[in-house]
Write a protein that holds these residues in place. Structure first.
Motif, short mmCIF file in Angstrom:
data_model
loop_
_atom_site.label_atom_id
_atom_site.label_comp_id
_atom_site.label_asym_id
_atom_site.label_seq_id
_atom_site.Cartn_x
_atom_site.Cartn_y
_atom_site.Cartn_z
N MET A 90 -1.19 1.38 13.47
CA MET A 90 -0.55 1.21 12.16
C MET A 90 -1.10 -0.01 11.44
O MET A 90 -1.04 -1.12 11.98
N LYS A 91 -1.65 0.22 10.22
CA LYS A 91 -2.25 -0.88 9.46
C LYS A 91 -1.50 -1.16 8.16
O LYS A 91 -1.53 -2.27 7.65
N TYR A 92 -0.88 -0.11 7.61
CA TYR A 92 -0.24 -0.24 6.29
C TYR A 92 1.22 0.21 6.36
O TYR A 92 1.58 1.09 7.14
N CYS A 93 2.04 -0.39 5.50
CA CYS A 93 3.46 -0.04 5.43
C CYS A 93 3.61 1.35 4.81
O CYS A 93 3.10 1.60 3.71
N SER A 94 4.32 2.23 5.51
CA SER A 94 4.49 3.59 5.00
C SER A 94 5.50 3.64 3.86
O SER A 94 5.62 4.65 3.17
N ASP A 95 6.23 2.55 3.64
CA ASP A 95 7.20 2.50 2.53
C ASP A 95 6.58 1.98 1.23
O ASP A 95 6.87 2.47 0.16
N CYS A 96 5.70 0.93 1.36
CA CYS A 96 5.20 0.30 0.12
C CYS A 96 3.68 0.22 0.05
O CYS A 96 3.13 -0.15 -0.99
N GLY A 97 2.98 0.53 1.15
CA GLY A 97 1.52 0.57 1.12
C GLY A 97 0.84 -0.77 1.38
O GLY A 97 -0.38 -0.84 1.45
N TYR A 106 9.39 0.57 13.76
CA TYR A 106 9.52 0.74 15.20
C TYR A 106 8.69 1.94 15.66
O TYR A 106 8.58 2.93 14.95
#
Lengths: 183, 183
Positions: A1-8, A34
């Protein structure tokens, strides 16, 4: 995981306040992402003295035999998942019975759950993820060609319990294979 | 989920080829982001005729009583998760015993797994997520103040089995509460 799936925005791996393990935390919106184990659910479809196995048409373990099983989906129960996977992989309808094995596989972050089941008719065949589907007596089980250790362990428990005349529920955890622990 | 956790581009909800359910698919790198149920694992720590309960210091259900339990982490077994949660929430050491309940909760995408366990000593107390921790005889269980339906069901099975003198493994699925289905 590299980027936030909520805000990018980018995430960083750090231990949030009050936590004990590193998590992917968004540097911008603060969301903690998590990651948790996934559940694989399967069935042992019984037809008299025989059980149904599928030969895999996909990786991993293409060409090897297994019980119908797959990743549990959101919004279903474990028993519903067992019936759905059996329908998808073996085009077979079952009545799901007792919980039979619950096996943790920590090194791949999975928990495998298998139910006993009764095959409702003989109208089955390979689904898209199977090369062939067949019923096996114990003496014909292709032990050297079983796809996964959790399935082999489940099948060993199954035939042991059947010989004893009493089926239990079996809980286990499978460690990394010995060969893989050699540095 | 709005953004791809691998590349940061936008995701769209669509059914991938060969699949049957809508998934979050990255429009840029093509990664399919599956979402699956989470596992909650707990224990029934026994000390003679009494069992240990924790009163919650956090939401949901702040102030209500529950068995020590929490989300299973990657790289551990279900039994290890039961022991870890008991240590974290009740500062208590247990020997994990038999699998006792496996309860699906489809409307919140969870599977709850509870083990019987033996409390190893009386040196326990509230962890950060508990207000208090105490041992209860059956007659003193705060039935009206149990935090979660899966825990209440687990406790009912536990005392029924204990009266019968034989502990089984119980599999169930809990539907949305009737009140919540009223439009």
């Amino acid at each position: 995981m590299k980027y936030c799936s909520d805000c990018g925005a980018s995430v960083t791996l750090r231990i949030p306040p009050g936590d004990t393990l590193p998590r992917h935390v968004c540097a911008s919106c603060g969301t903690i992402h998590y990651q948790n184990p996934k559940i694989v659910v399967g069935a042992i479809p019984e037809w008299g003295e025989r059980i149904l196995l599928c030969r895999r048409a996909i990786e991993p373990r293409h060409g090897f035999w297994t019980l119908p099983a797959g990743f549990m989906e959101n919004a279903e129960s474990t028993a519903e998942a067992a019936a759905r996977e059996t329908l998808e992989e073996a085009c077979a309808r079952i009545e799901v019975g007792d919980l039979f094995t619950l096996i943790s596989v920590p090194h791949i972050n999975q928990v495998h759950i298998v139910y006993r089941a009764t095959l409702l008719d003989l109208d089955f065949g390979p689904g898209e993820e199977s090369l062939e589907v067949a019923l096996f007596e114990e003496k014909d089980i292709p032990w050297d060609d079983i796809a996964f250790r959790t399935i082999a362990l489940t099948l060993r428990h199954y035939f042991e319990d059947r010989r004893r005349g009493s089926f239990g529920t079996h809980n286990a955890s499978i460690a990394l294979p010995p060969a893989a622990t050699v540095p």
